[in-house]
Enzyme design. Sequence first.
Site, PDB file in Angstrom:
ATOM      1  N   ASP A   1       0.703  -1.212  -0.064  1.00 57.39           N
ATOM      2  CA  ASP A   1      -0.001  -0.120   0.127  1.00 57.39           C
ATOM      3  C   ASP A   1       0.891   1.232   0.016  1.00 57.39           C
ATOM      4  O   ASP A   1       0.366   2.041  -0.616  1.00 57.39           O
ATOM      5  CB  ASP A   1      -1.118   0.104   1.124  1.00 57.39           C
ATOM      6  CG  ASP A   1      -0.402  -0.028   2.467  1.00 57.39           C
ATOM      7  OD1 ASP A   1       0.735  -0.418   2.663  1.00 57.39           O
ATOM      8  OD2 ASP A   1      -1.097   0.343   3.546  1.00 57.39           O
TER       9      ASP A   1
ATOM     10  N   MET B   1       5.417 -13.122  10.158  1.00 59.78           N
ATOM     11  CA  MET B   1       5.331 -11.885   9.622  1.00 59.78           C
ATOM     12  C   MET B   1       3.619 -11.381   9.387  1.00 59.78           C
ATOM     13  O   MET B   1       2.971 -12.089   9.616  1.00 59.78           O
ATOM     14  CB  MET B   1       6.128 -11.897   8.273  1.00 59.78           C
ATOM     15  CG  MET B   1       7.663 -11.760   8.479  1.00 59.78           C
ATOM     16  SD  MET B   1       8.476 -11.413   7.064  1.00 59.78           S
ATOM     17  CE  MET B   1      10.057 -11.173   7.613  1.00 59.78           C
ATOM     18  N   GLY B   2       3.759 -10.302   8.471  1.00 61.12           N
ATOM     19  CA  GLY B   2       2.367  -9.770   8.365  1.00 61.12           C
ATOM     20  C   GLY B   2       2.410  -8.337   8.856  1.00 61.12           C
ATOM     21  O   GLY B   2       1.194  -7.733   8.553  1.00 61.12           O
TER      22      GLY B   2
ATOM     23  N   ILE C   1       3.410 -10.265   0.964  1.00 61.33           N
ATOM     24  CA  ILE C   1       3.111 -11.513   1.673  1.00 61.33           C
ATOM     25  C   ILE C   1       2.136 -11.196   2.719  1.00 61.33           C
ATOM     26  O   ILE C   1       1.347 -12.147   3.123  1.00 61.33           O
ATOM     27  CB  ILE C   1       4.372 -12.031   2.169  1.00 61.33           C
ATOM     28  CG1 ILE C   1       4.830 -11.115   3.225  1.00 61.33           C
ATOM     29  CG2 ILE C   1       5.076 -12.398   1.273  1.00 61.33           C
ATOM     30  CD1 ILE C   1       5.784 -11.930   4.245  1.00 61.33           C
ATOM     31  N   ASP C   2       1.767  -9.991   3.072  1.00 59.64           N
ATOM     32  CA  ASP C   2       1.062  -9.754   4.285  1.00 59.64           C
ATOM     33  C   ASP C   2      -0.633  -9.902   4.041  1.00 59.64           C
ATOM     34  O   ASP C   2      -1.343  -9.871   4.838  1.00 59.64           O
ATOM     35  CB  ASP C   2       1.222  -8.169   4.888  1.00 59.64           C
ATOM     36  CG  ASP C   2       2.760  -8.160   5.313  1.00 59.64           C
ATOM     37  OD1 ASP C   2       3.390  -9.228   5.333  1.00 59.64           O
ATOM     38  OD2 ASP C   2       3.187  -6.900   5.099  1.00 59.64           O
TER      39      ASP C   2
END
Length: 363
Positions: free
Chosen positions: A105, A194-195, A151-152
């Site tokens: 984003d 992660m994220g 990947i999030d």
Amino acid sequence: GKRIAVMTSGGDSPGMNGAVRAVVRQTLASGGVAYAVYEGYQGLVDGGSMIKEMRWEDVRGWLSEGGTLIGTARCKAFMERPGRLTAANNMIEKGINALIICGGDGSLTGADKFRSEWPSLMDELVSTGKRKEDEVKHHRHLNIVGLVGSIDNDLSGTDATIGCYSSLERICQSIDYIDATAFSHQRAFVIEVMGRHCGWLALMAGVSCGADFVFCPENPPSENWESEMCNIIKKHREMGKRKTIVVVAEGAHDRQLNHISPTMVKDLLSEKVGLDTRVTTLGHVQRGGPPCAYDRMLATLQGVEAVKAVLESTPETPSPVICIVENKIVRKPLVDAIARTKEVAANIAKKDFEAALKGRDAE
Ligand code: F6P
């Protein structure tokens, strides 16, 4: 024909190469000229050989490659107007009139800002004598299209981002590996995934691996989560389970927004439940490696759609972001998707978790 440049920006994600490949080949198939901008926005600012014309065979074999072969960077220069002016000038140099960006984003917000500023950048190039009026004549409008590579899986309005399923797959495999040793020693493992601010990877990994407990930011645990978690895990052990898996999103926090760290969870499991506990932070193995089939497919379909969006756009069309909703590839206004994503974050900051969850699920 159009001159379309493609770029990857922000953190790399598996499937980005497939997106670049699809954009390059669809551009060529529709009679246009394709360019790749190397090293993200930095390449746009540096220009020259960093913006390279791409032929059909240049992207051969890219579908199954992890990371991003054209590089990526978090670029400071592009955050300032002078950097963007240089970038615009470099694009005019090559006659590029459309830019397709695959990133998260932050990268997509930067892209939309670039587009809204574009007419004034053109004016400045002319007024400062860097370009002649007739050189910018055909560049009065910049076409921007976003592809979500992360990947999030943290962008509102799309069911999946390019890379999230590869990452989930990697997490799942890693937990399977850990399961074997956990079972052998009857141990507990606290696994950090992660994220960033998003709990999608943690939640889906928890579901896919049958974790005992999951911490994710959008849905923080109750006030007395410490005893609640310990009781659940004790119960699972009483039922005969030999191993314990707790998944902690890196952005996990309680209802007061205090970070819940894997070490805190480990200490509880050791001291209150009496389990021999280890922490495993999966780290960047979650981001590297070959993309899974789903991400290759998503990247290809969305890359093709991005080029179509460029070809069909008019100066009035708002910059689109290519999404997937209920298995259909769709275009949505980029600014809306970003605004909704920010709303989720704002609701979390306000401790309105109900609203955050709704926003995350919202179409
Ligand atoms: O956005 C992708 C991501 O891997 C996040 O999950 C994580 O928080 C961050 O990037 C890590 O960034 P870096 O690779 O710069 O350490």
